[in-house]
Design an enzyme around this catalytic site. Sequence first.
Site, PDB file in Angstrom:
ATOM      1  N   ARG A 189       0.810  -1.200   0.249  1.00  0.00           N
ATOM      2  CA  ARG A 189      -0.141   0.062  -0.156  1.00  0.00           C
ATOM      3  C   ARG A 189       0.811   1.370   0.068  1.00  0.00           C
ATOM      4  NH1 ARG A 189      -4.626   1.724   3.951  1.00  0.00           N
ATOM      5  NH2 ARG A 189      -3.341   0.813   5.829  1.00  0.00           N
ATOM      6  N   ASP A 478      -3.906   3.856  14.388  1.00  0.00           N
ATOM      7  CA  ASP A 478      -2.871   3.770  13.003  1.00  0.00           C
ATOM      8  C   ASP A 478      -3.891   6.109  13.210  1.00  0.00           C
ATOM      9  OD1 ASP A 478      -5.388   3.718  11.539  1.00  0.00           O
ATOM     10  OD2 ASP A 478      -5.102   1.994  10.851  1.00  0.00           O
TER      11      ASP A 478
END
Length: 568
Positions: A189, A478
Amino acid sequence: MSANSTRPGEHGLTAVGLDITRNERRDAPRGRLEVIGTIEHRFDQILSPEALEFVTELHDRFGVRRHELLRRDAEAAKAIDAGYNPRFLPETAQIREDPDWRVAGAAPGLEDRRVEITGPTDRKMTVNALNSGANVWLADHEDALSPTWSNVIGGQVNLYDAIRRDIDFVSDDGKEYRLGQTTPTIVFRPRGWHLCEKHMRYTNPAGLESAVSASLVDFGLYVFHNARELIARGSGPYFYLPKLESRFGARLWDEIFTFTEQALGLPHGTIRATVLIETITAAFEMDEILYELRDHCAGLNAGRWDYLFSIIKNFRDRGQNFVLPDRGQITMTVPFMRAYTELLVRTCHRRGAYAIGGMSAFIPNRRDPDVTQKALTQVADDKRREAHDGFDGTWVAHPDLIGTARAEFDAVLGGRENQLHRLREDVHVDASQLLDLRVPGGRITCAGIQQNVSVALRYIESWLRGAGAAAIDNLMEDAATAEISRSQLWQWVFQGAVTEDGMPIVRERVEWAIQKVCDGLARTTGDRLDDAAEILRTIVLRDEFPPFLTVPAYLDYLESPRQQAAAA
């Protein structure tokens, strides 16, 4: 429509008609890409002249398009702020209503995706992820990565070694970590379109400096060094695409993939992408996003936490009907989240695309059996729901959760690798269901304010020290969950929200909560708590709402090239 048919509308271009061959560009003016970050051990291997030439060409060809895309996204956000409600677009109805087109689907190594583990690409995490027993590892340079220069390029070094099975790790206490025989398929990613890389300097062919796209740097370095090696080992260059707002972001990626395949001599369709549906606007264009990427698309993922952040961000000024309660009360079973996930499964399976579920934030604690049992129960419930809804796989954030998640999918999948046969024709979602943000029994509490302050503050402090995924109060936090926390605080203040005890949420109340959390945290040498508190005050208490907390935090607080060179 076939896989190679012309796109409808005024933007109709087929990949075949694009000017993308290197020979056609050889005599064109070229830009220049300079590295201004410190060259650490083995960085020169990743930042080779050939790799930088390739990344430069990506900027030459697609940099202007990226800026146009960001302008378009900003204009769409302004329209929502002014009262426009997203909808299923009439101008793309032809795509949604055509029953015949399909995406490319699974590629070698992506046939069975029932459990995917996510995490950053530091060396220890890389080895642990590859030894986890998951089917797929999402090697994350986005929400789970603090984009220090060492993390960004060091992560590329680690991926280079991991793909060649030449990676190990020895901890400070002498424990050795080595790869087992079987490892997950890697899906990388890159950072989102909105982010830049300040340790490089790009000068365009006209001689003007412009921002270096973090997306193109991450993608370009990874695919240049690893595409052929991945193919030789029976896999391929596979990507998760974050933060797309519309089909136009998908179209840009598709054209980059097509150019890259021709530039590197790869067959068309070798690159495969799974798109995270993690913005409210993208939720209305799932078919269109699949269509734009159809020759390169493997599936969609329900990026639940960024999706919540996108809703709060886009409707933050739209009144009380768009004010959400405490984060802990917004479960995946509330009506608007059910509508989003069920629509994703239906859309994917109708087009032959995999539907991948999201990540539960609960994580085990090996020192606390009660916490671990609670996490396992919560994750089992979450994954059971996803499996029964028709998802083909799901995410976990910790190796100890893989067995629990796999058991729930095994129970539903049986001997199958996916649930593409489940078309979910029983699902009918309209725009009002996606935009009806009522949460039955939802309320804002004093504890909710405190939790948001605590999570945002502690996560930002961790991020500034270079750790982009942080275990906080037995939840894996996160950038996405920190964004939820700070955007809720901003909205509660500026929409005049009131807690369940009848007290208004004003700046002074949030400022007091920030100071209280700061005072309650133990200070350590080298901590970044003061900087984190300053950032949080800036993004929560000022009138201006930064679209992403990571942008000002990266530009103003994370290491600068000059600071990095001085410390070397």
